[in-house]
Design an enzyme around this catalytic site. Structure first.
Site, PDB file in Angstrom:
ATOM      1  N   HIS A 146       0.806  -1.239   0.000  1.00  0.00           N
ATOM      2  CA  HIS A 146       0.000   0.000   0.000  1.00  0.00           C
ATOM      3  C   HIS A 146       0.833   1.280   0.000  1.00  0.00           C
ATOM      4  O   HIS A 146       0.288   2.350  -0.269  1.00  0.00           O
ATOM      5  CB  HIS A 146      -0.934   0.053   1.210  1.00  0.00           C
ATOM      6  CG  HIS A 146      -1.932  -1.053   1.281  1.00  0.00           C
ATOM      7  ND1 HIS A 146      -2.820  -1.310   0.260  1.00  0.00           N
ATOM      8  CD2 HIS A 146      -2.197  -1.968   2.252  1.00  0.00           C
ATOM      9  CE1 HIS A 146      -3.583  -2.349   0.619  1.00  0.00           C
ATOM     10  NE2 HIS A 146      -3.224  -2.767   1.806  1.00  0.00           N
TER      11      HIS A 146
HETATM   12  O1  V1P Z   1      -9.847   0.324   7.524  1.00  0.00           O
HETATM   13  C1  V1P Z   1      -8.839   0.983   7.687  1.00  0.00           C
HETATM   14  C2  V1P Z   1      -8.802   2.493   7.736  1.00  0.00           C
HETATM   15  C3  V1P Z   1      -8.879   3.076   9.104  1.00  0.00           C
HETATM   16  N1  V1P Z   1     -10.175   3.704   8.732  1.00  0.00           N
HETATM   17  C4  V1P Z   1     -10.256   5.118   8.891  1.00  0.00           C
HETATM   18  C5  V1P Z   1     -10.041   3.190   7.387  1.00  0.00           C
HETATM   19  N2  V1P Z   1      -7.639   0.391   7.815  1.00  0.00           N
HETATM   20  C6  V1P Z   1      -7.422  -1.031   7.782  1.00  0.00           C
HETATM   21  C7  V1P Z   1      -6.061  -1.243   7.148  1.00  0.00           C
HETATM   22  C8  V1P Z   1      -5.802  -2.643   6.659  1.00  0.00           C
HETATM   23  C9  V1P Z   1      -4.385  -2.751   6.087  1.00  0.00           C
HETATM   24  C10 V1P Z   1      -4.069  -4.062   5.410  1.00  0.00           C
HETATM   25  C11 V1P Z   1      -2.607  -4.142   5.011  1.00  0.00           C
HETATM   26  C12 V1P Z   1      -2.220  -5.277   4.082  1.00  0.00           C
HETATM   27  O2  V1P Z   1      -2.890  -5.217   2.847  1.00  0.00           O
HETATM   28  C13 V1P Z   1      -0.718  -5.249   3.720  1.00  0.00           C
HETATM   29  C14 V1P Z   1       0.259  -5.398   4.828  1.00  0.00           C
HETATM   30  O3  V1P Z   1      -2.545  -6.528   4.630  1.00  0.00           O
HETATM   31  C15 V1P Z   1      -7.489  -1.546   9.183  1.00  0.00           C
HETATM   32  C16 V1P Z   1      -8.256  -2.587   9.678  1.00  0.00           C
HETATM   33  C17 V1P Z   1      -9.206  -3.436   8.931  1.00  0.00           C
HETATM   34  N3  V1P Z   1      -9.953  -4.250   9.637  1.00  0.00           N
HETATM   35  O4  V1P Z   1      -9.299  -3.363   7.753  1.00  0.00           O
HETATM   36  N4  V1P Z   1      -6.786  -1.075  10.213  1.00  0.00           N
HETATM   37  C18 V1P Z   1      -7.098  -1.802  11.308  1.00  0.00           C
HETATM   38  N5  V1P Z   1      -7.988  -2.753  10.968  1.00  0.00           N
HETATM   39  C19 V1P Z   1      -6.554  -1.596  12.636  1.00  0.00           C
HETATM   40  C20 V1P Z   1      -7.121  -2.275  13.714  1.00  0.00           C
HETATM   41  C21 V1P Z   1      -6.587  -2.068  15.001  1.00  0.00           C
HETATM   42  C22 V1P Z   1      -5.517  -1.205  15.179  1.00  0.00           C
HETATM   43  C23 V1P Z   1      -4.965  -0.550  14.100  1.00  0.00           C
HETATM   44  C24 V1P Z   1      -5.484  -0.733  12.833  1.00  0.00           C
HETATM   45 ZN    ZN Z   2      -3.785  -7.380   3.346  1.00  0.00          ZN
END
Ligand code: V1P
Ligand code: ZN
Ligand code: CA
Length: 393
Positions: A146
């Site tokens: 990303h």
């Molecule tokens: O959904 C979001 C953002 C935060 N919102 C404002 C929208 N972020 C996701 C990011 C997922 C990243 C995936 C990375 C990869 O593709 C490559 C290494 O795997 C997110 C999520 C989710 N459930 O999608 N962030 C978090 N969860 C999160 C949870 C707890 C603490 C910090 C981040």
């Molecule tokens: Zn992923």
């Protein structure tokens, strides 16, 4: 005595650095660099290190990182100190510089080292390929798809994949990038939007409003102006919850088969994000270790130089299983390794079951409902076949 031997005239290199694995994103953050330690220990327990060339990867230099990233961004990344983010601001910090310091891309101790080690492993892997010392090079610490030129995103700060592909492009006319992480590989796609020397293909869960990053629709195929040679060179495979091994492998083989035929790549870069497995903390699919690994096997059988990157993967025991099985496919011992985890595996109790191939019932209890009708998958293959009419090697 592991029974694993090194096939003659066929080289696999394995690139990792234990210093990368000790970093922490924070207690509640899903990204656990420790999963790399767990994976490596299972790979070594199977004795696979004897079938590969093993390297401690170095940190990428500032200049190497600057082959893709802006110096403004790198300078900031190199100087920021971790500062605790107030709890109530965690999710809505209004002006994060370069998107750094929020909940997805927190600032933590040793961040710059973590990033340069991830990129260093990917670059070492690329150089083993271009120098023809390896046929397959593995960098499980890379795959951070990303990250943008001047922006962190989705747990990714430095796009090691883009940096490694830029290195491949110094030697090869065309590179095929494939991404089986459950998330859209937006950073890699965007980096190569305007070239016809890289074709990017991402398979991902797509739900523009409810699933990160929200991009990667079937008809997002690169800016379509007449003067853009990169038009049509971004392939997107948007999927719904619960896709199975059988469906995924049908799609993968049929789409990648057609692309290899049409685009005629000179090398393949495969991002093996393990969050597409069933039971992943962030993922939504029903893939098993076998189905995920079948993608690696298909790419290996194409017979081109191949780099395997890691990526997402938030249930460490399943990440370790997948990357172990995929390492065995790379070295070609997948039919000789025991499906029962070796007795002496460190942290063996972490795995819950003692098998390398847990069933869906073992992983989930109740499998997630499959929301991918066969008819929709056929439409996807049809769209991509039509898109490929615009692609020429
Ligand atoms: O959904 C979001 C953002 C935060 N919102 C404002 C929208 N972020 C996701 C990011 C997922 C990243 C995936 C990375 C990869 O593709 C490559 C290494 O795997 C997110 C999520 C989710 N459930 O999608 N962030 C978090 N969860 C999160 C949870 C707890 C603490 C910090 C981040
Ligand atoms: Zn992923
Ligand atoms: Ca993907």
């Amino acid at each position: 005595e592991s029974g694993i031997t090194r096939p003659k005239g066929y080289n696999v290199s394995f690139h990792c650095n234990p210093d990368m694995e000790k970093h922490h994103f924070g207690m509640t953050h899903p990204m656990k660099p420790w999963r790399l330690t767990l994976s490596k220990s299972l790979i070594y327990s199977y004795g696979m290190s004897f079938a590969m060339d093993n390297y401690i990867s170095r940190a990428a230099t500032y200049e190497e990182l600057a082959s893709f990233h802006s110096t403004d961004y790198l300078d900031f990344l190199g100087t920021v100190l971790p500062e605790p983010v107030p709890r109530d601001l965690e999710n809505q910090n209004p002006d994060l510089k370069f998107n750094l310091g929020g909940s997805d891309c927190p600032l933590f101790d040793g961040l710059y080292d973590y990033c340069s080690l991830s990129a260093g492993g990917a670059l070492d892997a690329a150089r083993k390929i271009t120098s023809k010392q390896s046929d397959i090079a593995i960098a499980w610490g890379g795959g951070l798809h990303h990250a943008k030129k001047a922006e962190a995103s989705g747990f990714c700060y430095i796009n090691d994949i883009v940096i490694a592909i830029l290195e491949l492009l110094r030697f090869y006319p065309r590179v095929l990038y494939i991404d089986i992480d459950v998330h859209h590989g937006d950073g890699v796609e965007e980096a190569f939007f305007s070239t016809d020397r890289v074709m990017t293909v991402s398979f991902h869960k797509y739900d523009p409003h409810n699933f990160f990053p929200g991009t990667g629709a079937l008809d997002d195929n690169g800016p379509k102006n007449e003067h853009n040679p990169g038009a049509h060179h971004a392939v997107n495979v948007p999927l719904n919850d619960g896709i199975t091994d059988e469906q995924y492998d049908m799609l993968f083989n049929s789409i990648i088969g057609k692309i290899v035929e049409k685009f005629r790549p000179s090398a393949i870069a495969l991002q093996c994000g393990a969050d597409s497995l069933a039971g992943d903390r962030l993922g939504r699919f029903n893939l098993q270790v076998q189905g995920h690994g079948a993608c690696v096997e298909f790419c290996k059988k194409v017979g081109l130089p191949l780099i395997l990157f890691g990526g997402g993967g938030y249930t460490p025991r399943n990440v370790a299983r997948a990357w172990t099985y995929e390492t065995s496919i790379a070295v070609g011992c997948q039919d000789n390794i025991s499906p029962v985890l070796p007795q002496h595996t460190p942290w063996r109790e972490q795995f819950r079951q003692d098998t390398l191939f847990p069933t869906l019932e073992q992983i989930l209890g109740e499998p997630r409902q499959n929301r991918n009708p066969q008819k929709r998958l056929q439409e996807i293959v049809q769209h991509i076949s039509e898109q490929l009419r615009f692609v020429q090697a």
